[in-house]
Motif scaffolding. Structure first.
Motif, PDB file in Angstrom:
ATOM      1  N   VAL A   4      61.390   6.387  92.120  1.00  0.00           N
ATOM      2  CA  VAL A   4      60.592   6.952  91.035  1.00  0.00           C
ATOM      3  C   VAL A   4      59.123   6.665  91.309  1.00  0.00           C
ATOM      4  CG1 VAL A   4      60.119   6.876  88.551  1.00  0.00           C
ATOM      5  CG2 VAL A   4      62.475   6.657  89.368  1.00  0.00           C
ATOM      6  N   ARG A   5      58.287   7.641  90.965  1.00  0.00           N
ATOM      7  CA  ARG A   5      56.839   7.442  91.008  1.00  0.00           C
ATOM      8  C   ARG A   5      56.272   7.753  89.627  1.00  0.00           C
ATOM      9  NH1 ARG A   5      58.362   5.383  94.919  1.00  0.00           N
ATOM     10  NH2 ARG A   5      57.769   5.721  97.101  1.00  0.00           N
ATOM     11  N   ALA A   6      55.128   7.159  89.330  1.00  0.00           N
ATOM     12  CA  ALA A   6      54.392   7.463  88.099  1.00  0.00           C
ATOM     13  C   ALA A   6      53.062   8.087  88.487  1.00  0.00           C
ATOM     14  CB  ALA A   6      54.172   6.211  87.270  1.00  0.00           C
ATOM     15  N   MET A   7      52.686   9.157  87.780  1.00  0.00           N
ATOM     16  CA  MET A   7      51.396   9.799  88.001  1.00  0.00           C
ATOM     17  C   MET A   7      50.350   9.085  87.145  1.00  0.00           C
ATOM     18  SD  MET A   7      49.602  12.034  89.583  1.00  0.00           S
ATOM     19  CE  MET A   7      50.718  13.264  90.275  1.00  0.00           C
ATOM     20  N   VAL A   8      49.492   8.323  87.797  1.00  0.00           N
ATOM     21  CA  VAL A   8      48.473   7.531  87.097  1.00  0.00           C
ATOM     22  C   VAL A   8      47.121   7.808  87.745  1.00  0.00           C
ATOM     23  CG1 VAL A   8      47.693   5.229  86.458  1.00  0.00           C
ATOM     24  CG2 VAL A   8      50.147   5.727  86.543  1.00  0.00           C
ATOM     25  N   ASP A   9      46.187   8.316  86.950  1.00  0.00           N
ATOM     26  CA  ASP A   9      44.831   8.603  87.440  1.00  0.00           C
ATOM     27  C   ASP A   9      44.857   9.480  88.693  1.00  0.00           C
ATOM     28  OD1 ASP A   9      43.839   7.042  85.380  1.00  0.00           O
ATOM     29  OD2 ASP A   9      43.719   5.230  86.616  1.00  0.00           O
ATOM     30  N   GLY A  10      45.753  10.461  88.674  1.00  0.00           N
ATOM     31  CA  GLY A  10      45.796  11.424  89.774  1.00  0.00           C
ATOM     32  C   GLY A  10      46.492  10.956  91.028  1.00  0.00           C
ATOM     33  N   GLN A  11      47.118   9.784  91.001  1.00  0.00           N
ATOM     34  CA  GLN A  11      47.838   9.300  92.174  1.00  0.00           C
ATOM     35  C   GLN A  11      49.245   8.874  91.786  1.00  0.00           C
ATOM     36  OE1 GLN A  11      46.183   5.662  93.810  1.00  0.00           O
ATOM     37  NE2 GLN A  11      45.573   4.907  91.793  1.00  0.00           N
ATOM     38  N   TYR A  18      64.432   2.068  92.684  1.00  0.00           N
ATOM     39  CA  TYR A  18      64.434   1.880  91.229  1.00  0.00           C
ATOM     40  C   TYR A  18      65.489   0.867  90.809  1.00  0.00           C
ATOM     41  CZ  TYR A  18      63.388   3.132  86.426  1.00  0.00           C
ATOM     42  OH  TYR A  18      62.974   3.083  85.120  1.00  0.00           O
ATOM     43  N   PHE A  19      66.626   0.878  91.500  1.00  0.00           N
ATOM     44  CA  PHE A  19      67.702  -0.080  91.230  1.00  0.00           C
ATOM     45  C   PHE A  19      67.967  -0.902  92.488  1.00  0.00           C
ATOM     46  CE2 PHE A  19      68.820   3.892  88.893  1.00  0.00           C
ATOM     47  CZ  PHE A  19      68.530   3.448  87.607  1.00  0.00           C
ATOM     48  N   THR A  20      68.419  -2.119  92.290  1.00  0.00           N
ATOM     49  CA  THR A  20      68.756  -2.969  93.432  1.00  0.00           C
ATOM     50  C   THR A  20      70.230  -3.378  93.413  1.00  0.00           C
ATOM     51  OG1 THR A  20      68.045  -4.941  92.212  1.00  0.00           O
ATOM     52  CG2 THR A  20      66.412  -3.866  93.642  1.00  0.00           C
ATOM     53  N   ASP A  21      71.045  -2.697  92.606  1.00  0.00           N
ATOM     54  CA  ASP A  21      72.460  -3.042  92.493  1.00  0.00           C
ATOM     55  C   ASP A  21      73.179  -2.888  93.828  1.00  0.00           C
ATOM     56  OD1 ASP A  21      73.144  -2.804  89.180  1.00  0.00           O
ATOM     57  OD2 ASP A  21      71.343  -1.833  89.923  1.00  0.00           O
ATOM     58  N   PHE A  35      62.077  21.731  98.442  1.00  0.00           N
ATOM     59  CA  PHE A  35      61.726  20.637  97.547  1.00  0.00           C
ATOM     60  C   PHE A  35      60.305  20.829  97.046  1.00  0.00           C
ATOM     61  CE2 PHE A  35      65.127  18.525  99.968  1.00  0.00           C
ATOM     62  CZ  PHE A  35      65.873  18.008  98.931  1.00  0.00           C
ATOM     63  N   VAL A  36      60.019  20.254  95.872  1.00  0.00           N
ATOM     64  CA  VAL A  36      58.681  20.281  95.295  1.00  0.00           C
ATOM     65  C   VAL A  36      58.120  18.864  95.209  1.00  0.00           C
ATOM     66  CG1 VAL A  36      57.335  20.805  93.224  1.00  0.00           C
ATOM     67  CG2 VAL A  36      59.096  22.410  94.006  1.00  0.00           C
ATOM     68  N   GLN A  37      58.967  17.913  94.804  1.00  0.00           N
ATOM     69  CA  GLN A  37      58.517  16.540  94.607  1.00  0.00           C
ATOM     70  C   GLN A  37      58.894  15.665  95.805  1.00  0.00           C
ATOM     71  OE1 GLN A  37      58.650  16.330  89.716  1.00  0.00           O
ATOM     72  NE2 GLN A  37      60.168  15.133  90.840  1.00  0.00           N
ATOM     73  N   PRO A  38      58.095  14.629  96.083  1.00  0.00           N
ATOM     74  CA  PRO A  38      58.426  13.738  97.200  1.00  0.00           C
ATOM     75  C   PRO A  38      59.601  12.815  96.908  1.00  0.00           C
ATOM     76  CG  PRO A  38      56.469  12.952  96.058  1.00  0.00           C
ATOM     77  CD  PRO A  38      56.794  14.292  95.472  1.00  0.00           C
ATOM     78  N   VAL A  39      59.873  12.564  95.629  1.00  0.00           N
ATOM     79  CA  VAL A  39      61.007  11.733  95.202  1.00  0.00           C
ATOM     80  C   VAL A  39      61.703  12.435  94.044  1.00  0.00           C
ATOM     81  CG1 VAL A  39      60.003   9.535  95.942  1.00  0.00           C
ATOM     82  CG2 VAL A  39      59.541  10.404  93.637  1.00  0.00           C
ATOM     83  N   ALA A  40      62.846  11.900  93.641  1.00  0.00           N
ATOM     84  CA  ALA A  40      63.632  12.576  92.604  1.00  0.00           C
ATOM     85  C   ALA A  40      62.900  12.683  91.273  1.00  0.00           C
ATOM     86  CB  ALA A  40      64.960  11.849  92.409  1.00  0.00           C
ATOM     87  N   THR A  41      62.273  11.588  90.833  1.00  0.00           N
ATOM     88  CA  THR A  41      61.703  11.554  89.490  1.00  0.00           C
ATOM     89  C   THR A  41      60.252  11.103  89.519  1.00  0.00           C
ATOM     90  OG1 THR A  41      63.863  11.065  88.494  1.00  0.00           O
ATOM     91  CG2 THR A  41      61.907  10.542  87.185  1.00  0.00           C
TER      92      THR A  41
END
Length: 364
Positions: free
Chosen positions: A85-92, A183-186, A262-268
């Protein structure tokens, strides 16, 4: 009509109880499901373009329980998948959960690990007593991480400020003093290779199990005899909202199709600070499907609609305790699952709960 067991709800919890009761204990089981499909919120299907869609949002199976993993593996093979997962923060785009690369991006530095750890330690706020979700983040990650990633996302997701939510909400999110961006380490992580619906279909494929879809159990009361009832729906609904409705957060979804692989580099990708949606998931990352098109699923939190998430705050807990008191007095009725026990459980947790119930209650 008479059954040894009635299970209300055909999600993972209900399906596990029904399967074990029928196959292991030889019980006659009726599964009653209000929706017109099995698998609950894990339901997936192929859309008009032939793309496999998780209709109620992305579901990634993960667990450290060997028992749960091997139990479900009787009904599916797995696509090995580790969610990112990535978060879009300040354009990055920055990694989630927060790790050293997230910190470096938010602080606009590129330094070694000890220095990064020192930066966040300096920003952490001393909280004598952690009482809410804001306290959790501020005491573990500091003000910058809280403001950039958690504050507005939490408001959108829950419709409440972080200081009005229990510590468990933001406490679910890890912080890693390394560069692990999973995102998970299970120990066990993956997606059923043919989808969740096929897996649940196999679980419920037993001659002792009968299924009624598109049926509200409350309409059947008094017309079917049974020894035991397992209720996996909202506990307040079972009691006709005697003390009032428990608060839940729901979701609505919008799909956007693209003529590309694909459009995104990661799933979410999470959007904590802009727009009304909270996150966007590209399904093909999860399913591993080969297709010329791709689809993005936008999630919009809302108060109305199907119940997804129990709201963990003091007021809702006080109300739930009144229903829990009634539930504990029942002799033939048992409440399980996220909605039946008003707990924010993951998929593996409801399967584990169901297996334990069969062992300790039905098995006696």
């Amino acid at each position: 009509m008479r059954f040894d067991l009635i299970v209300v709800g055909a999600g993972l919890c209900g399906a596990t109880v029904a399967e074990r009761a029928a196959r292991q204990l030889g019980m006659s089981v009726l599964v009653v499901e209000r929706r017109r499909h099995i698998a609950g919120n894990a339901y997936d299907e192929y859309d008009e373009h032939g793309l496999l869609i998780h209709r109620y949002g992305p579901h990634i199976f993960h667990t450290n329980s060997e028992r749960v993993f091997h139990y479900l593996s009787q009904f599916t093979s797995w696509r090995i998948y580790q969610h990112r997962v990535r978060a879009m923060v300040d354009g990055q785009l920055v990694p989630l959960p927060v790790n050293l690369d997230t910190i470096a991006a938010l602080y606009h530095v590129s330094v070694d690990e000890p220095r990064l750890q020192s930066l966040i330690q300096q920003d952490i706020m001393a909280v004598p007593r952690v009482e809410n979700s804001r306290d959790v983040v501020m005491s573990r990650m500091g003000a910058r991480v809280y403001e950039k990633i958690f504050k507005n996302y939490t408001k959108k997701q829950w419709g409440l400020n972080p200081e009005d939510l229990a510590p468990s909400v933001c406490g679910r999110i890890a912080i890693r003093m390394n560069r692990d961006d999973r995102y998970f380490t299970d120990r066990y992580q993956g997606i059923p290779s043919q989808g969740y619906t096929k897996m649940v279909e196999r679980m419920l494929s037993h001659p002792n199990i009968h299924i009624l879809l598109g049926t509200d159990f409350r309409e059947l009361r008094g017309s079917i005899d049974y020894d035991t009832l397992v209720w996996t729906g909202p506990v307040d609904e079972y009691y006709d909202f005697r003390f009032g409705k428990l608060p839940y957060r729901s979701l609505s979804f919008q799909l956007a199709y693209h003529d590309s692989e694909f459009v995104q580099p990661v799933a979410t990708i999470n959007w904590p600070n802009e727009y009304d949606f909270t996150r966007v998931t590209e399904m093909k990352h999860l399913t591993g499907q080969f297709h010329s098109k791709t689809v993005l699923m936008y999630e919009f939190p809302q108060s109305d609609g199907d119940p997804y998430y129990p709201v963990p705050c003091d007021e809702s807990q006080r109300l739930y305790l009144q229903y829990q008191t009634l539930a504990r007095k029942e002799e033939r009725v048992h409440f399980l699952g996220r909605l039946g026990t008003y707990q924010y459980y993951n998929m593996d947790q409801v399967v584990a709960q169901a297996l334990h119930f069969v062992d300790t209650v039905l098995g006696r």
